[in-house]
Write an enzyme that holds these catalytic residues in place. Sequence first.
Site, PDB file in Angstrom:
ATOM      1  CG  HIS A  10     -13.253 -14.104  -2.513  1.00 25.01           C
ATOM      2  ND1 HIS A  10     -14.493 -13.598  -2.264  1.00 25.01           N
ATOM      3  CD2 HIS A  10     -12.368 -13.331  -1.818  1.00 25.01           C
ATOM      4  CE1 HIS A  10     -14.368 -12.530  -1.460  1.00 25.01           C
ATOM      5  NE2 HIS A  10     -13.110 -12.356  -1.173  1.00 25.01           N
ATOM      6  CD  GLU A  24     -10.409 -10.824  -2.490  1.00 27.18           C
ATOM      7  OE1 GLU A  24     -11.376 -10.217  -3.004  1.00 27.18           O
ATOM      8  OE2 GLU A  24     -10.246 -10.945  -1.264  1.00 27.18           O
ATOM      9  CG  HIS A  78     -10.064 -12.147   2.114  1.00 27.00           C
ATOM     10  ND1 HIS A  78     -11.223 -12.280   1.411  1.00 27.00           N
ATOM     11  CD2 HIS A  78     -10.061 -13.142   3.044  1.00 27.00           C
ATOM     12  CE1 HIS A  78     -11.924 -13.298   1.888  1.00 27.00           C
ATOM     13  NE2 HIS A  78     -11.234 -13.848   2.886  1.00 27.00           N
ATOM     14  CD  GLU A 144      -9.475  -7.601   3.043  1.00 27.30           C
ATOM     15  OE1 GLU A 144      -8.991  -7.666   1.896  1.00 27.30           O
ATOM     16  OE2 GLU A 144     -10.677  -7.851   3.308  1.00 27.30           O
TER      17      GLU A 144
HETATM   18 ZN   LIG Z   1     -11.949 -10.992  -0.119  1.00 28.82          ZN
END
Ligand SMILES: [Zn+2]
Length: 182
Positions: A10, A24, A78, A144
């Site tokens: 992002h 994030e 992430h 993640e």
């Molecule tokens: Zn993400």
Amino acid sequence: MPIVVIDPGHGGSDPGAVANGLQEKTLTLEIARLVRDKLESRYIVDARLTRDADVYVGLSARADYANQLGASYFVSLHHNAGGGTGFESFVYPGTRNTETGRRQDVLHNRVADFFESYGFPDRGKKEANFTVVRETAMPAVLLENLFLDTQADADALKDQSFLNALADAVTTGIADALSLSS
Ligand SMILES: [Zn+2]
């Protein structure tokens, strides 16, 4: 010297998940910078980031960057959202039995051990057709790291010493996956 590309997910107009006072895009950049600096201070490696500021970079542009560098490994960072807790990692479907999967095992296990030492579950080694793992020409993995919309996960990610230890685990996992020289 091998090149490792760290991809902070992002950025800019795309904040990614936003919950519990965390964004994030901010966390991924902070951890990516820590990993880059730890890799370069401890190992013979050239570590690059797909972005080193709060800017928007498209998914294909991130993969193109690594492809043009001839990178040896691509690691996308992430944080999850949507309800749940813990850690999981993703590679492109069908690559679990290749070098991509072997490296996923090494990096995933190192990071999962770190999270489990804090009581966060290992959600598993998974496959997904994400752009950054599909369009990269070298082995690639997407991590993640906990769920921003789960209170216990968010609380951990607000702790600077936890972030630093997470970056240590990611750094060691990458180094072991690539057999980097110190
Ligand atoms: Zn993400």
